[in-house]
Structures are given as C-alpha cells and as structure tokens.
Design an enzyme around this catalytic site. Sequence first.
Site, PDB file in Angstrom:
ATOM      1  N   LYS A 181       0.837  -1.201   0.000  1.00 37.69           N
ATOM      2  CA  LYS A 181       0.000   0.000   0.000  1.00 37.69           C
ATOM      3  C   LYS A 181       0.872   1.251   0.000  1.00 37.69           C
ATOM      4  CE  LYS A 181      -1.844   2.729   3.123  1.00 37.69           C
ATOM      5  NZ  LYS A 181      -1.870   4.036   2.452  1.00 37.69           N
ATOM      6  N   GLY A 232       7.020   4.492   8.448  1.00 34.60           N
ATOM      7  CA  GLY A 232       6.135   5.641   8.670  1.00 34.60           C
ATOM      8  C   GLY A 232       6.311   6.171  10.071  1.00 34.60           C
ATOM      9  N   SER A 233       5.240   6.745  10.609  1.00 31.89           N
ATOM     10  CA  SER A 233       5.353   7.403  11.912  1.00 31.89           C
ATOM     11  C   SER A 233       5.412   6.385  13.046  1.00 31.89           C
ATOM     12  CB  SER A 233       4.156   8.335  12.108  1.00 31.89           C
ATOM     13  OG  SER A 233       2.979   7.570  12.118  1.00 31.89           O
ATOM     14  N   THR A 234       5.983   6.813  14.154  1.00 34.02           N
ATOM     15  CA  THR A 234       6.072   5.933  15.327  1.00 34.02           C
ATOM     16  C   THR A 234       4.673   5.608  15.851  1.00 34.02           C
ATOM     17  OG1 THR A 234       8.267   6.731  15.850  1.00 34.02           O
ATOM     18  CG2 THR A 234       7.037   5.780  17.673  1.00 34.02           C
ATOM     19  N   GLY A 237       3.260   2.941  13.691  1.00 29.74           N
ATOM     20  CA  GLY A 237       4.082   1.743  13.920  1.00 29.74           C
ATOM     21  C   GLY A 237       3.682   1.044  15.197  1.00 29.74           C
ATOM     22  N   GLU A 254      10.179   0.621  10.402  1.00 36.03           N
ATOM     23  CA  GLU A 254      11.161   1.692  10.217  1.00 36.03           C
ATOM     24  C   GLU A 254      10.415   2.976  10.490  1.00 36.03           C
ATOM     25  OE1 GLU A 254      12.836   4.552   9.221  1.00 36.03           O
ATOM     26  OE2 GLU A 254      12.982   4.040   7.095  1.00 36.03           O
ATOM     27  N   CYS A 288      13.215  10.519   7.440  1.00 39.67           N
ATOM     28  CA  CYS A 288      13.185   9.959   8.799  1.00 39.67           C
ATOM     29  C   CYS A 288      14.532  10.092   9.486  1.00 39.67           C
ATOM     30  CB  CYS A 288      12.725   8.508   8.757  1.00 39.67           C
ATOM     31  SG  CYS A 288      13.583   7.539   7.533  1.00 39.67           S
ATOM     32  N   GLU A 385       9.593  14.920  15.987  1.00 41.02           N
ATOM     33  CA  GLU A 385       9.960  14.882  14.572  1.00 41.02           C
ATOM     34  C   GLU A 385       9.098  15.904  13.826  1.00 41.02           C
ATOM     35  OE1 GLU A 385       8.934  11.267  12.320  1.00 41.02           O
ATOM     36  OE2 GLU A 385      10.964  11.311  11.520  1.00 41.02           O
TER      37      GLU A 385
HETATM   38  P1  NDP Z   1       1.802   7.589   8.736  1.00 42.69           P
HETATM   39  O1  NDP Z   1       2.629   6.782   9.640  1.00 42.69           O
HETATM   40  O2  NDP Z   1       0.378   7.799   9.075  1.00 42.69           O
HETATM   41  O3  NDP Z   1       1.833   6.990   7.269  1.00 42.69           O
HETATM   42  C1  NDP Z   1       2.657   5.962   6.794  1.00 42.69           C
HETATM   43  C2  NDP Z   1       1.850   4.933   6.023  1.00 42.69           C
HETATM   44  O4  NDP Z   1       1.005   4.210   6.909  1.00 42.69           O
HETATM   45  C3  NDP Z   1       0.925   5.525   4.975  1.00 42.69           C
HETATM   46  O5  NDP Z   1       0.840   4.647   3.881  1.00 42.69           O
HETATM   47  C4  NDP Z   1      -0.386   5.584   5.730  1.00 42.69           C
HETATM   48  O6  NDP Z   1      -1.502   5.682   4.908  1.00 42.69           O
HETATM   49  C5  NDP Z   1      -0.345   4.274   6.467  1.00 42.69           C
HETATM   50  N1  NDP Z   1      -1.230   4.183   7.620  1.00 42.69           N
HETATM   51  C6  NDP Z   1      -1.841   5.187   8.315  1.00 42.69           C
HETATM   52  N2  NDP Z   1      -2.551   4.683   9.349  1.00 42.69           N
HETATM   53  C7  NDP Z   1      -2.397   3.340   9.310  1.00 42.69           C
HETATM   54  C8  NDP Z   1      -2.876   2.250  10.115  1.00 42.69           C
HETATM   55  N3  NDP Z   1      -3.632   2.457  11.186  1.00 42.69           N
HETATM   56  N4  NDP Z   1      -2.507   0.993   9.794  1.00 42.69           N
HETATM   57  C9  NDP Z   1      -1.711   0.759   8.738  1.00 42.69           C
HETATM   58  N5  NDP Z   1      -1.235   1.737   7.936  1.00 42.69           N
HETATM   59  C10 NDP Z   1      -1.570   3.015   8.211  1.00 42.69           C
HETATM   60  O7  NDP Z   1       2.492   8.988   8.542  1.00 42.69           O
HETATM   61  P2  NDP Z   1       1.800  10.341   8.027  1.00 42.69           P
HETATM   62  O8  NDP Z   1       1.842  10.332   6.562  1.00 42.69           O
HETATM   63  O9  NDP Z   1       0.469  10.557   8.660  1.00 42.69           O
HETATM   64  O10 NDP Z   1       2.795  11.426   8.606  1.00 42.69           O
HETATM   65  C11 NDP Z   1       2.656  11.881   9.958  1.00 42.69           C
HETATM   66  C12 NDP Z   1       4.002  12.077  10.593  1.00 42.69           C
HETATM   67  O11 NDP Z   1       4.702  10.840  10.616  1.00 42.69           O
HETATM   68  C13 NDP Z   1       4.920  12.988   9.812  1.00 42.69           C
HETATM   69  O12 NDP Z   1       4.724  14.305  10.130  1.00 42.69           O
HETATM   70  C14 NDP Z   1       6.273  12.495  10.216  1.00 42.69           C
HETATM   71  O13 NDP Z   1       6.651  13.100  11.414  1.00 42.69           O
HETATM   72  C15 NDP Z   1       6.066  11.034  10.438  1.00 42.69           C
HETATM   73  N6  NDP Z   1       6.500  10.208   9.287  1.00 42.69           N
HETATM   74  C16 NDP Z   1       7.660   9.552   9.411  1.00 42.69           C
HETATM   75  C17 NDP Z   1       8.125   8.791   8.360  1.00 42.69           C
HETATM   76  C18 NDP Z   1       9.402   8.075   8.472  1.00 42.69           C
HETATM   77  O14 NDP Z   1       9.896   7.533   7.482  1.00 42.69           O
HETATM   78  N7  NDP Z   1       9.998   8.012   9.632  1.00 42.69           N
HETATM   79  C19 NDP Z   1       7.413   8.700   7.094  1.00 42.69           C
HETATM   80  C20 NDP Z   1       6.156   9.391   7.072  1.00 42.69           C
HETATM   81  C21 NDP Z   1       5.758  10.123   8.147  1.00 42.69           C
HETATM   82  P3  NDP Z   1      -1.974   7.178   4.469  1.00 42.69           P
HETATM   83  O15 NDP Z   1      -0.944   7.655   3.522  1.00 42.69           O
HETATM   84  O16 NDP Z   1      -3.239   7.014   3.825  1.00 42.69           O
HETATM   85  O17 NDP Z   1      -2.059   7.988   5.737  1.00 42.69           O
END
Ligand code: NDP
Length: 474
Positions: A181, A232-234, A237, A254, A288, A385
Amino acid sequence: MFEYAPAPESVRPEIREHYGLFIDGKFADAEDGATFKSVNPSNEEVLFTVAEAGEADVETAVAAARRAHETVWGPMSGTERGKYLFRIARLLQERAREFAVAESIDNGKPIKETRDFDVPTAAQHFFYHAGWADKLEYAGLGADPRPLGVIGQVIPWNFPLLMLAWKIAPALACGNTVVLKPAETTPLTALMFAELCAEADLPPGVVNILPGAGATGAALVDSPVDKVAFTGSTAVGRAIAKAVAGSKKKLTLELGGKAANIVYDDAPIDQAVEGIVNGIFFNQGHVCCAGSRLLVQESIAEDVLERLKDRVATLRVGDPLDKNTDVGAVNSAEQLERIKSLTEAGSDEGAESWQPACELPERGFWFRPTVFTGVQQSMRIAREEIFGPVLSVLTFRTPDEAIAKANNTPYGLSAGVWTEQGSKILWTAERLRAGVVWANTFNQFDAASPFGGLKESGYGREGGRQGLEAYLDV
Ligand code: NDP
C-alpha cells in the site's frame, strides 16, 4: 548571488486520468467503487483519480499473492527470480526520467533529487537484490533459507518509489510475493511500477499494489499475510505492533527519528555546513533520518551559524520541475499544518527563528527553510519529529555533553559526526544510540548497507545481507 534563468524539465510522463488497483497482474476498480484524488502539492491541481482499496480488495490481493507464491514464485529457482529482478531494474533505468518527473509532480520534491537520487537508488536496490536471489544459502542465514510467503507492506509519502524498492526488491529476491500500500498522497510511481511489472512479464500476483488511506493499511496488516513491513510514523508503527502481537506474523518497523548532527570544533567547517544543509533541507526535511538537531561545539557556534545562514540563503525554493530548485513543495496541506504548528511552538517556547528572504509560489504547500537557535532540550522542536525544512540548533562544550544531548531522545535512527580526528569519530560513534552513524558526511545510502533504528525508531534492517533476514524463514 547569481540570478539563474529557469531550467524547466521538458520530459512529461504520461499520467492516466484514472488508475485502478493492481491485483493479480491487472488493473481493476475497487469492489465498492471507492476512489480518491491525487493532488500536485506544488500547485494544488488534481492529477488523477485512483481506486481506493477496501477490505474485500485486500482479501482478493492477498489471495492472489498467496496463489502466486505457492504455484509460481516460491517454487521458482533463485536464478530465474534474479532474471526478473534484473529486468525490473533495467526497465526502471530505461524509464528513469519519466519516473523522476512523475515523482516530482506527485510528491513535490525537486527533479534534481528524484533524477539523481530516488530513481537511481531504487534501480540499484533491484540490481543488488537480483544478485542475491540465487545466493541466499551463502548469506550466512542458514543452509536452506526459505521465503516467508506473502508480505504486506505499507510505505510513506517521503520517498514513494525508493521505499517501494526497499520493500519489494528484497521480498521478491527471497521468494516472497507482496501486497503493497503506497501512501495516500503519493500513489503515482507505485502505479507506474505496477505497469512496469506487467511489462517485465512478472507472473500475475507476485506484486500487488493497493492504493488507499490508513484504513487500507490497517486492513492489510489484519489480513492473513505472513509478515508486515512498515515505514512511517512511530504512532502508526505502535498501532501496527499491537495489531500483529499474538499472531504468527513477522514484523519490521522503520519509524521516525530526531537525529543529532554533531560538529566538533576541529571539524572542516565549510564541509560541515554542506553536511548540515544536506542533512536537514534534502527532500524538504521529509526524511526519517534527517539531521534535524544540530549539536555544535560552543567555541565555533557563532562562526558555523554565520556560514550556515549564508549558505541557506542561497537555496532555491520553488518549482519542483525546475532543475535549479533545491527545496520543493511540502507534500500535503496536513504536513504543512504540522510543520507550522511545531515551529509556532518553537517560537512560543522561546527559541529564535531565522528564515532566508525567499519568495514562495502563491499556490501549493510551501515552507521556507528555517533555523532555530537558542533551542533547549525540553522544547518540542528539540524532541519531536517535525518532518520539514526546520533545523534546531543546540550547543555543547565537551564531547561527553554532546553524547548526552544526542542520546537524549526516544528515537535512535541516525546521527552525524564532524571532526578531523578519526579516533574521535570512533569514540563518538561507539557511544551514540543510533542505527546509522555518518562521519564527515550525511544522508549516504547504498543497497548493500543495512539501514534501521533503535528505540522508538523501530526494529529490523533494510538493505544489505542483514536486510534479507527479515524476508526469510531462518
Ligand atoms: P503515517 O505513519 O500515518 O503513514 C505511513 C503509512 O502508513 C501511509 O501509507 C499511511 O496511509 C499508512 N497508515 C496510516 N494509518 C495506518 C494504520 N492504522 N494501519 C496501517 N497503515 C496506516 O504517517 P503520516 O503520513 O500521517 O505522517 C505523519 C508524521 O509521521 C509525519 O509528520 C512524520 O513526522 C512522520 N513520518 C515519518 C516517516 C518516516 O519515514 N519516519 C514517514 C512518514 C511520516 P496514508 O498515507 O493514507 O495515511
């Protein structure tokens, strides 16, 4: 400063008006007909509509991946699997410019970065893992390492194609099939990659791409996959770790970071300034492992800050498709709001904000490169972050103080150290609680080098021999 004439990118990729879900080798609309729009963050124009996968589609895709794993991809020899991966890598190279432009349009990042970093590094991951496909028994992970089966993968919007490559290349090399996804705001290059899989004659069901929002990701995590890989976000995660706890699913995470970039008083200052700029303003700070906390030794702080501001003032902020652009658009209105609210908190808590006097385009989501001085450890801008072009500057007097401050964070993804002394680099790196430590450089990536975090930055490694372990039953 020199005035640069505009250098617009001339290649225009063919972007369809509508994309479906990619399941079992074919594009199809969602079972319930749901769709959403993808927007160009640099001008807010709608680029295309895309099907939004629901629970039923997740079920169909996971079943297709299971079938492909049991009948074709699992039983296939490593040598044959490697050929497909090489083919994908070569096709990515052939279409590199098109992918680079599409990524800039959908994500907002400068063409200079997609062209020179995202796309070539993505291709490199496929080349690298193609080489492993027939050598897995020599990876030091046991005599007969077996694939896990079907992998559910959820990726973020900051490096859409590269994160896809980090996830898909090792999974396929190890004999697994995948359902991935992409992030809601950046599905384009994942859908173009789906087209490329079809072009490479990859057997149907080996790669399935399911655009959607958080609910689609959650449904994929809950589906009968054998492993979940998430970047993605903590916060998300943590929710995923809870959701898979008690099941047999393997998990790698990650997550976020708040990296310290430590500059000692004997560092080559001009090089360090380049490293600081690259560390936080690369990809608008949506990284990140960004060096978002500068820890500079007090005796040189004034000099470093002066040179840093001079350098930041030369950054070109604007049209992502202009080849001169250094800093592009913020990926979404939500992310822009998050950056604004955290920087306001920084000013409210007493830190001093500095921004260069650059003009921003009228439409789209933009934020000026920002440097905060007078930052205290307790401030939100030092702890959270921000995921934007915002640097928090702290000072230290002794190496011990630098280590204490650098490690004073719940995260542990990356760090940087700048000094002329090799022994000081080793002394510092040994004490830093971070998965990756860069010395006299920053943001260097290679498919052969494992990447991953400690503490709240997650667990598991991606890349290198170590990254294979996450996709094998060893
Ligand atoms: P998210 O962690 O929400 O998004 C990462 C991925 O997870 C996206 O594909 C998202 O879908 C999906 N997702 C969201 N909710 C769920 C869930 N409950 N179960 C499974 N998958 C899910 O990050 P955001 O895009 O909302 O960003 C928010 C903050 O996170 C940023 O401001 C940043 O601080 C941090 N972030 C950190 C990253 C890293 O690599 N360390 C990467 C991205 C964000 P969808 O896109 O539809 O929300």
